[in-house]
Structure formats: C-alpha cells, structure tokens
Design an enzyme around this catalytic site. Structure first.
Site, short mmCIF file in Angstrom:
data_model
loop_
_atom_site.label_atom_id
_atom_site.label_comp_id
_atom_site.label_asym_id
_atom_site.label_seq_id
_atom_site.Cartn_x
_atom_site.Cartn_y
_atom_site.Cartn_z
N TYR A 143 0.82 -1.22 0.00
CA TYR A 143 0.00 0.00 0.00
C TYR A 143 0.86 1.27 0.00
O TYR A 143 0.42 2.32 -0.45
CB TYR A 143 -0.91 0.03 1.24
N LYS A 193 3.02 -15.37 1.90
CA LYS A 193 3.17 -16.05 0.61
C LYS A 193 4.66 -16.33 0.45
O LYS A 193 5.31 -15.87 -0.51
CB LYS A 193 2.60 -15.16 -0.51
N ASP A 225 -3.27 -18.18 -0.07
CA ASP A 225 -4.30 -18.87 -0.87
C ASP A 225 -4.98 -19.96 -0.05
O ASP A 225 -6.20 -20.08 -0.03
CB ASP A 225 -3.71 -19.40 -2.20
N ASP A 249 -6.41 -6.90 3.98
CA ASP A 249 -7.55 -6.22 3.35
C ASP A 249 -8.49 -7.27 2.78
O ASP A 249 -9.71 -7.23 3.00
CB ASP A 249 -7.03 -5.29 2.24
N ASP A 253 -12.27 -8.95 4.53
CA ASP A 253 -13.58 -8.90 3.87
C ASP A 253 -14.20 -10.29 3.81
O ASP A 253 -15.40 -10.49 4.01
CB ASP A 253 -13.47 -8.35 2.43
#
Ligand code: IPM
Ligand code: MG
Length: 367
Positions: A143, A193, A225, A249, A253
C-alpha cells in the site's frame, strides 16, 4: 471521579453521519450514567472534506486527530468523487490518516452473533460461535512501498507497486498479534506467501523469532491462498490471524462475510504505545459509506456503536463498559429488532434511529 476523554468524530460520507448520530447518543448516555466525560470535536474527512476544502484530509483535521485521545470514523467515499484524480480521492484521506498517525495495527474481529447465525451464507454449524481476530498490518507493505506509479518506458506503459517490509515493521505487528493471542485462545496463524515473495520470507522469519518470547502461543504459518480457502471451509480453526496490509484487506472482507452481516463489524487501528502506555487510535466500522442507502435512516448503526465499544476497551481501559455495550447489542438482536441489512423473516424491521433508541433502552436495563 470523572475524567475527560478527547474524542474526534469524523463522520465522513454516505451513511457515516447518520450512524455516527447514534453513537453520540450512546456517548451521551455514558456521560450521564457512567460518569465519563467525552470532549467531542467533529471534523471532515473523505468526500465531505473534498467538497469543503478540495482535500480529503486537511492538515487541521490531521492535527486534531493527533491531539485526540481517540478518533471515531464513519465511512468515506461515494460515486460523486469516483472520477477525481487518484491523489485527492476520498480513500486517500483514509490512507493518509492511518499513515500519519502511525496506526500500524488494524484489529478486525469477525464475530458471529447467535441471533444472526442464519444470516451467513455458510452452514450454521460452520459459523455458529465463530470468533476470530484478524490483525492486519496497516501502514506498510504494498500500500505504501516505493517506487510506485504509472510510467512509460520505451513506448510501453507500466503500472507498478512495491511490496516491502522491514524487520521492525514485522516485529511490531507480530508482537501485537502475540499479545492478542495471549488474551484469547493462544493460537496464532501468520499468513504469508513465503513460497513466492521474499518480503514474506522475511515476515515468516521474524514471526518465528518473536514466537520464542511467547512459548504459550501455538503458532502456525499458512500461505494466503490456503488461508482464504480454510477461512471458508472451517473458519473456527482460527483464533488470531496476523498478516500483511493487502492480504489483510482481502482476508478481512472474506471473514466479514462469514458472519453474514457486514453492518455489524467494528475495527480498531492502533499505533505504538508511548511511554505512558497510551496509543494513537482510530476506530471505524468495516462497512463502507453505502451511498445507495444514505440519508434514508435505514443503515445499521451497530458496527459503529461496536467500534465505539472497542474504543472504550483499547483506548480508555473501560473493558466492562465495552462489554456492557456488546451485551446490549446482543439483547437488542435477541429481542428481534433488525435493520434492513440483517432483516430475517419474523423479525421487526426498524430504522437507524429506532435501533439506536432501543440500544439505549437496553443499556438502561443492564446498567
Ligand atoms: C479497508 C478499505 C480500504 C483499504 C480502502 C477504502 C482504501 O478497503 O479499510 O479495508 O483498502 O484499506
Ligand atoms: Mg478493505
């Protein structure tokens, strides 16, 4: 004894102002019944600030935020400002306040309320009793990493961002995560990751190192994942999850949707503790500004009220009062009241205002 707490309210856009009004009632109730004094100031952020100052976050508002004991934010954004240049979009105001206040630790609890278990798209036994805490790194990673931009190289346009984490950045969020795990069920899953991205190889190493200071916490590592799959397959395997800005983020959600009720979820963003143990802090509902229903008195004020409860717990050491508000929310739901977003057959559909009023009545009963 009455102490004054300086709170900056930033209602923002869309449904922000109307849900914020209901929080003001709760604060008013607390002032009268629990002998806490809130010194409340209001400011503009996002589209509201763009309209007034052509800037989604002015230096004045930022200074007010820095001077406050805690900030409560409604929501930012809306179609009206969608076509503005990137640098003055409402979202930039949000990112700037997080960065400037140093709010690196974002707490996003995903809690399934018993009364709302049917609202999830997942089977009841998968989500009943779900209570996980996602800890998202909030001021670093892709970000904010440099270089970033869109540029032309030899006639071809490139868009690029940089995913970068320093050891201290990982360490401080890891420490918050372990502390959190110690206060909960002592299980921490770090999501990365590391099979592909060096930045998260480092992330994993640092989490492992910090883990040695918390021998009681059971640590696991999961690729993002797989973590997203596990969140939907069997979310109750998780207690605390800690992850990077962008993974957080996305996963938050996903976790929010497990509960079926985005309109119910609060969040806290915390900075580093100063020498007195105080932290800069901003609290906001996870839901957005919902411009399609703004101004109709039908939005769900509970996520913002629960964000205020988090403020009491994390900024003002008023855990009992926070629990009281949370219990009042549970009771109102048990009583069958629902705003439109969580409406179920056989329940009573109420407005934003009536939901706020009912919560106050419930608080009166509990206190
Ligand atoms: C969030 C939001 C923000 C983010 C946007 C509005 C900039 O999606 O708080 O999760 O990506 O952090
Ligand atoms: Mg998001």
């Amino acid at each position: 004894m009455s102490t004054t707490k300086k709170v900056l309210m930033l209602p923002g856009d869309g449904i922000g102002p109307e849900v914020m009004r209901q929080v003001l009632r709760v604060m008013d109730w607390m002032a009268k019944k629990r002998n806490v004094n809130f010194e409340i100031t209001e400011g503009l952020i996002g589209g509201a600030s763009i309209d007034a100052h052509n800037n989604p976050l002015t230096d004045e508002t930022l200074a007010d935020a820095m001077a406050a004991d805690a900030v409560l934010l409604g929501a930012v954004g809306g179609p009206k400002w969608d076509n503005l240049p990137f640098e003055i979009k409402p979202e930039r105001g949000l990112l700037k306040i997080r960065k400037e206040m140093g709010l690196f630790a974002n707490l996003r609890p995903a809690l399934v309320f018993d009364a709302l278990v049917g609202a999830s798209t997942l089977k009841e036994d998968v989500v009943k009793g779900l209570d996980i805490m996602i800890l998202r790194e909030l001021t670093g990673g892709i970000y904010f990493g440099q270089p970033r931009g869109i540029e032309e190289r030899d006639g071809v346009r490139f868009g690029f961002n940089t995913l970068v984490y320093s050891e201290p950045e990982v360490e401080r969020i890891a420490r918050v995560a372990f502390d959190m795990a110690m206060k909960r069920n002592k299980r921490l899953c770090s999501v990365d990751k590391a099979n592909v991205l060096e930045s998260t190889v480092l992330w994993r190493e640092v989490v492992e190192r910090v883990a040695t200071d918390f021998p009681e916490v059971e640590v696991s590592h999961m690729y993002v994942d797989n973590a997203s799959m596990q969140l939907v397959r069997n979310p109750k395997q998780f207690d605390v999850m800690v992850t990077t800005n962008m993974f957080g983020d996305i996963l938050s959600d996903c976790a929010a949707m497990l509960t079926g009720s985005l309109g119910m979820l609060p969040s806290a963003s915390l900075g580093a503790a100063d020498k007195n143990g105080a932290r800069k802090a901003l609290y906001e509902p996870v839901h957005g500004s919902a411009p399609d229903i703004a101004g109709q008195d039908i939005a769900n004020p509970l996520a913002t009220i629960l964000s205020f409860a988090m403020m009491l717990r994390y900024s003002f050491d008023m855990g009992d009062d926070a629990t009281m508000i949370e219990t009042a929310v549970q009771n109102v739901l048990k009583g069958g009241l629902r705003t439109a977003d969580i409406m179920q057959p056989g329940m009573a559909k109420v407005s934003t205002t009536v939901m706020g009023e009912s919560l106050i009545n419930e608080l009166d009963k509990i206190a």
